[in-house]
Scaffold this active site. Structure first.
Site, PDB file in Angstrom:
ATOM      1  N   CYS A 153       0.811  -1.229   0.000  1.00 29.83           N
ATOM      2  CA  CYS A 153       0.000   0.000   0.000  1.00 29.83           C
ATOM      3  C   CYS A 153       0.841   1.275   0.000  1.00 29.83           C
ATOM      4  O   CYS A 153       0.340   2.350  -0.292  1.00 29.83           O
ATOM      5  CB  CYS A 153      -0.936   0.016   1.199  1.00 29.83           C
ATOM      6  SG  CYS A 153      -2.022  -1.400   1.221  1.00 29.83           S
ATOM      7  N   HIS A 162      -3.052   7.040   3.728  1.00 34.07           N
ATOM      8  CA  HIS A 162      -3.549   5.769   3.184  1.00 34.07           C
ATOM      9  C   HIS A 162      -4.851   5.429   3.901  1.00 34.07           C
ATOM     10  O   HIS A 162      -4.957   5.533   5.128  1.00 34.07           O
ATOM     11  CB  HIS A 162      -2.493   4.686   3.401  1.00 34.07           C
ATOM     12  CG  HIS A 162      -2.972   3.319   3.056  1.00 34.07           C
ATOM     13  ND1 HIS A 162      -3.709   3.054   1.919  1.00 34.07           N
ATOM     14  CD2 HIS A 162      -2.839   2.125   3.702  1.00 34.07           C
ATOM     15  CE1 HIS A 162      -3.990   1.768   1.886  1.00 34.07           C
ATOM     16  NE2 HIS A 162      -3.490   1.182   2.953  1.00 34.07           N
ATOM     17  N   ASN A 175     -10.181  -0.174   1.634  1.00 32.85           N
ATOM     18  CA  ASN A 175      -8.740  -0.027   1.429  1.00 32.85           C
ATOM     19  C   ASN A 175      -8.412  -0.382  -0.023  1.00 32.85           C
ATOM     20  O   ASN A 175      -8.439  -1.552  -0.395  1.00 32.85           O
ATOM     21  CB  ASN A 175      -8.011  -0.953   2.411  1.00 32.85           C
ATOM     22  CG  ASN A 175      -6.505  -0.910   2.265  1.00 32.85           C
ATOM     23  OD1 ASN A 175      -5.976  -0.398   1.288  1.00 32.85           O
ATOM     24  ND2 ASN A 175      -5.810  -1.470   3.240  1.00 32.85           N
TER      25      ASN A 175
HETATM   26  N1  ACO Z   1     -16.937  -9.413  11.685  1.00 25.78           N
HETATM   27  C1  ACO Z   1     -17.216  -9.752  12.975  1.00 25.78           C
HETATM   28  N2  ACO Z   1     -16.275 -10.156  13.842  1.00 25.78           N
HETATM   29  C2  ACO Z   1     -15.007 -10.202  13.395  1.00 25.78           C
HETATM   30  C3  ACO Z   1     -14.654  -9.863  12.065  1.00 25.78           C
HETATM   31  C4  ACO Z   1     -15.697  -9.471  11.216  1.00 25.78           C
HETATM   32  N3  ACO Z   1     -15.458  -9.118   9.930  1.00 25.78           N
HETATM   33  N4  ACO Z   1     -13.341 -10.005  11.930  1.00 25.78           N
HETATM   34  C5  ACO Z   1     -12.857 -10.417  13.103  1.00 25.78           C
HETATM   35  N5  ACO Z   1     -13.874 -10.536  13.984  1.00 25.78           N
HETATM   36  C6  ACO Z   1     -13.800 -10.965  15.393  1.00 25.78           C
HETATM   37  C7  ACO Z   1     -12.552 -11.739  15.693  1.00 25.78           C
HETATM   38  O1  ACO Z   1     -12.715 -13.108  15.394  1.00 25.78           O
HETATM   39  C8  ACO Z   1     -12.381 -11.488  17.158  1.00 25.78           C
HETATM   40  O2  ACO Z   1     -13.228 -12.338  17.867  1.00 25.78           O
HETATM   41  P1  ACO Z   1     -12.735 -13.051  19.209  1.00 25.78           P
HETATM   42  O3  ACO Z   1     -12.425 -11.914  20.144  1.00 25.78           O
HETATM   43  O4  ACO Z   1     -13.893 -13.881  19.593  1.00 25.78           O
HETATM   44  O5  ACO Z   1     -11.511 -13.818  18.816  1.00 25.78           O
HETATM   45  C9  ACO Z   1     -12.924 -10.065  17.357  1.00 25.78           C
HETATM   46  O6  ACO Z   1     -13.749  -9.804  16.218  1.00 25.78           O
HETATM   47  C10 ACO Z   1     -11.833  -9.022  17.421  1.00 25.78           C
HETATM   48  O7  ACO Z   1     -10.940  -9.239  16.345  1.00 25.78           O
HETATM   49  P2  ACO Z   1      -9.643  -8.374  16.157  1.00 25.78           P
HETATM   50  O8  ACO Z   1      -8.833  -8.932  15.047  1.00 25.78           O
HETATM   51  O9  ACO Z   1      -9.007  -8.196  17.498  1.00 25.78           O
HETATM   52  O10 ACO Z   1     -10.304  -6.991  15.703  1.00 25.78           O
HETATM   53  P3  ACO Z   1      -9.607  -5.605  15.558  1.00 25.78           P
HETATM   54  O11 ACO Z   1     -10.240  -4.618  16.420  1.00 25.78           O
HETATM   55  O12 ACO Z   1      -8.098  -5.733  15.621  1.00 25.78           O
HETATM   56  O13 ACO Z   1      -9.975  -5.228  14.061  1.00 25.78           O
HETATM   57  C11 ACO Z   1      -9.015  -5.205  11.855  1.00 25.78           C
HETATM   58  C12 ACO Z   1      -9.565  -6.055  12.981  1.00 25.78           C
HETATM   59  C13 ACO Z   1     -10.126  -4.290  11.370  1.00 25.78           C
HETATM   60  C14 ACO Z   1      -8.563  -6.114  10.720  1.00 25.78           C
HETATM   61  C15 ACO Z   1      -7.839  -4.344  12.392  1.00 25.78           C
HETATM   62  O14 ACO Z   1      -6.931  -5.176  13.098  1.00 25.78           O
HETATM   63  C16 ACO Z   1      -7.092  -3.621  11.294  1.00 25.78           C
HETATM   64  O15 ACO Z   1      -7.621  -2.719  10.669  1.00 25.78           O
HETATM   65  N6  ACO Z   1      -5.823  -3.969  11.086  1.00 25.78           N
HETATM   66  C17 ACO Z   1      -5.022  -3.314  10.046  1.00 25.78           C
HETATM   67  C18 ACO Z   1      -5.311  -3.981   8.744  1.00 25.78           C
HETATM   68  C19 ACO Z   1      -4.805  -3.195   7.566  1.00 25.78           C
HETATM   69  O16 ACO Z   1      -4.816  -1.994   7.566  1.00 25.78           O
HETATM   70  N7  ACO Z   1      -4.373  -3.936   6.547  1.00 25.78           N
HETATM   71  C20 ACO Z   1      -3.985  -3.366   5.308  1.00 25.78           C
HETATM   72  C21 ACO Z   1      -2.587  -2.867   5.298  1.00 25.78           C
HETATM   73  S1  ACO Z   1      -2.230  -2.086   3.812  1.00 25.78           S
HETATM   74  C22 ACO Z   1      -1.590  -3.204   2.655  1.00 25.78           C
HETATM   75  O17 ACO Z   1      -0.390  -3.298   2.509  1.00 25.78           O
HETATM   76  C23 ACO Z   1      -2.465  -4.049   1.824  1.00 25.78           C
END
Ligand code: ACO
Length: 372
Positions: free
Chosen positions: A113, A253, A283
């Site tokens: 990204c 981003h 994204n």
């Molecule tokens: N819907 C409902 N529940 C979900 C979902 C979903 N889509 N996804 C995960 N959960 C659950 C998980 O299983 C977890 O449940 P548990 O507590 O029972 O285990 C709970 O929700 C919390 O999950 P987390 O992973 O801790 O959620 P978090 O608040 O960290 O949010 C997210 C997840 C949105 C992916 C966040 O970590 C994030 O934005 N990370 C950065 C990702 C990113 O920007 N990636 C792109 C980089 S750029 C590139 O190079 C492509």
């Protein structure tokens, strides 16, 4: 002294919208969870006939239109993409042909990204050094093709689209001031598409294991992103002798609203200084910064003379930032209307292909017994 100004900008987005409710029919998730954890409401998904290159061509033609420039005048085409058309040839080569940039070199940059911000930095350096006059930089993605639509951790995040900048040389002060580029390969495993390269070529096993899809350790990426967005912007500001308060707008981003809020806190700037449109597109990786820039111009949030920062992070791990003064298009007289130029470039491309076929036939006929 030569400066590198951003004189053209364009975006291209597929028409098809996929809402959070649509995704909740595919995996166990819901609109409320996705909106509160990411800020995303919907994203665009490319049609079958669209690809990273077709979206890149559309965005590029719009950027050239704004810059009032013919593709003939471009010295270089750089495409940054996390979902390129092929491993090779470069998507940039297909874009070069598609827009008729017949005098330009073309290559891709891969820094996930962060790729677009890195590419604009390299284009600006090439212009400032005096070796190039006009460079097209594109961020283009069809990441929906690399998403596992049964994985709720990733399928909610990504969208398709493209954005492009034209950068041009000028003696007038302004344009891109400074850039910083960083990588930390020790975090490469946090975000990747493991299969499809030379380490793990696509096979029945990789397909069965889903290794040709995006794999992400969301929490790790989140922690890294919240740390580096503010620090990279501060570094770029320091290099250009600016303070955060001097900025009219930060164009980050577009990955997650919570990550952008952390950057705002780190820079001690209010959120209204940040361009945010990830609610509409999710994204879009390398395309997110140029698409957000185009929408900042369209909504009147970005004007001539504004001091701005671009900042991005991504797989690699990679992160970087740029500072710039927004100038807008030069008063240039385009030599040929774009439609006519494009038609002539297409005819040239078809003739070149036909010539290659004829050449091959003649070579086959007359060259068979020739001793080399
Ligand atoms: N819907 C409902 N529940 C979900 C979902 C979903 N889509 N996804 C995960 N959960 C659950 C998980 O299983 C977890 O449940 P548990 O507590 O029972 O285990 C709970 O929700 C919390 O999950 P987390 O992973 O801790 O959620 P978090 O608040 O960290 O949010 C997210 C997840 C949105 C992916 C966040 O970590 C994030 O934005 N990370 C950065 C990702 C990113 O920007 N990636 C792109 C980089 S750029 C590139 O190079 C492509």
């Amino acid at each position: 002294m030569t400066y590198a100004h951003i004189t053209g900008w364009g975006k291209a987005l597929p028409e098809k919208i996929l809402t959070n409710d649509d995704i909740s029919k595919l995996v166990d998730t819901n609109d409320e969870w996705i909106r509160s954890r990411t800020g995303i409401r919907e994203r665009r998904i490319a049609a079958d006939e669209e690809s990273s290159a077709t979206l890149a061509v559309d965005a590029s033609l719009r950027a050239l239109e704004v810059a009032n420039l013919n593709a003939f005048d471009l010295d270089l085409v750089i495409v940054a993409s996390s979902s390129p058309e092929h491993i090779f040839p470069a998507t940039a080569s297909i874009v070069q042909d598609g827009i008729g940039a017949i005098n330009a070199g073309a290559f891709d940059i891969l820094a996930a990204c962060t790729g677009f911000v890195f590419a604009v930095n390299m284009a600006a350096q090439a212009i400032k050094s005096g070796s190039m006059q006009s460079v097209l930089v594109v961020g283009a993605e069809t990441l929906s093709r690399f998403v596992d639509w049964t994985d709720r951790n990733t399928c909610i995040l990504f969208g398709d689209g493209a954005g492009a900048f034209v950068l041009q040389a000028s003696e007038e002060p302004g344009g891109v001031f400074s850039g910083v580029m960083h990588s930390d390969g020790s975090g490469a495993d946090l975000l990747s598409i493991p299969a499809g390269g030379s380490k793990e070529p696509v096979s029945e096993i990789t397909l069965a294991e889903g290794n040709h899809y995006i794999q992400m350790e969301g929490k790790g990426v989140f922690k890294f992103a919240t740390r580096v967005m503010a620090s990279a912007t501060k570094e770029a500001l320091e290099k250009s002798g600016l303070e955060a308060e001097d900025l009219s707008l930060v164009i980050p981003h577009q990955a997650n609203t919570r990550i952008i809020e952390a950057a705002a806190r780190g820079l001690k700037l209010p959120m209204d200084k940040f361009m945010v449109n990830l609610d509409k597109y999710g994204n879009t990786s390398t395309a997110s910064v140029p698409i957000a820039t185009v929408e900042a111009v369209e909504s009147g949030r970005l004007n001539r003379g504004d001091k701005i920062a671009f900042v991005a992070f991504g797989g690699g791990l990679s992160w970087g930032a740029l500072t710039a003064e927004w100038t807008g298009p030069y008063p240039i007289e385009r030599k040929v209307p774009q439609k006519r130029y494009l038609f002539l470039a297409k005819v040239r491309s078809v003739l070149l292909r036909a010539l290659r076929v004829v050449e091959g036939m003649l070579w086959g006929h007359y060259g068979r017994d020739r001793k080399l």
